[in-house]
Design a protein around this motif. Structure first.
Motif, PDB file in Angstrom:
ATOM      1  N   PRO A  27       0.987  -1.014   0.049  1.00 55.79           N
ATOM      2  CA  PRO A  27       0.004  -0.045  -0.192  1.00 55.79           C
ATOM      3  C   PRO A  27       0.793   1.189   0.050  1.00 55.79           C
ATOM      4  CG  PRO A  27      -0.550  -1.128   2.198  1.00 55.79           C
ATOM      5  CD  PRO A  27       0.435  -2.031   1.381  1.00 55.79           C
ATOM      6  N   GLY A  28       2.072   0.974   0.373  1.00 57.36           N
ATOM      7  CA  GLY A  28       2.946   2.432   0.476  1.00 57.36           C
ATOM      8  C   GLY A  28       2.600   3.380   1.495  1.00 57.36           C
ATOM      9  N   VAL A  29       3.238   4.653   1.211  1.00 56.31           N
ATOM     10  CA  VAL A  29       2.930   5.648   1.924  1.00 56.31           C
ATOM     11  C   VAL A  29       1.496   6.267   2.235  1.00 56.31           C
ATOM     12  CG1 VAL A  29       3.772   8.181   2.719  1.00 56.31           C
ATOM     13  CG2 VAL A  29       5.296   6.497   1.835  1.00 56.31           C
ATOM     14  N   VAL A  30       0.772   6.130   1.196  1.00 53.56           N
ATOM     15  CA  VAL A  30      -0.621   6.683   1.135  1.00 53.56           C
ATOM     16  C   VAL A  30      -1.416   5.743   1.945  1.00 53.56           C
ATOM     17  CG1 VAL A  30      -2.453   6.970  -0.475  1.00 53.56           C
ATOM     18  CG2 VAL A  30      -0.273   7.665  -1.268  1.00 53.56           C
ATOM     19  N   GLY A  31      -1.278   4.398   1.993  1.00 55.86           N
ATOM     20  CA  GLY A  31      -1.875   3.317   2.445  1.00 55.86           C
ATOM     21  C   GLY A  31      -1.554   3.550   4.175  1.00 55.86           C
TER      22      GLY A  31
END
Length: 94
Positions: A27-31
């Protein structure tokens, strides 16, 4: 017709393949930010709900105490400090 059926049976349908391995999909930083915001919002809602429930309980206790005093009854727990409602240990945290 049998030739078409034989050709269709011989060619397998392509399965969808991904160019990116499943291990690299995150999901990365946004998740992380989205989940953190949901967690913070949930904590704030729980704190607000607890405060409102406690305030409602205090108001009910004060209302009962005022009604008993207006009837001339003595308080059930004995004399209390002026301006303070005596409540159980679970709500004495401030």
């Amino acid at each position: 017709m049998s030739t078409i059926a034989a050709v269709l049976a011989a060619t397998p349908s392509p399965s969808p393949t991904s160019a990116v391995p499943d291990v690299d999909v995150t999901p990365g930083v946004v998740g992380f930010i989205a989940i953190a915001l949901v967690a913070v919002a949930t904590i704030l809602l729980i704190v607000d709900m607890t405060r409102r429930i406690r305030r409602t309980r205090y108001r009910a206790e004060i209302r009962e105490r005022l009604e008993s005093e207006s009837r001339g009854d003595a308080p059930a727990d004995g004399p209390a400090e002026p301006g303070r409602t005596d409540v159980g240990d679970d709500t004495e945290r401030g």
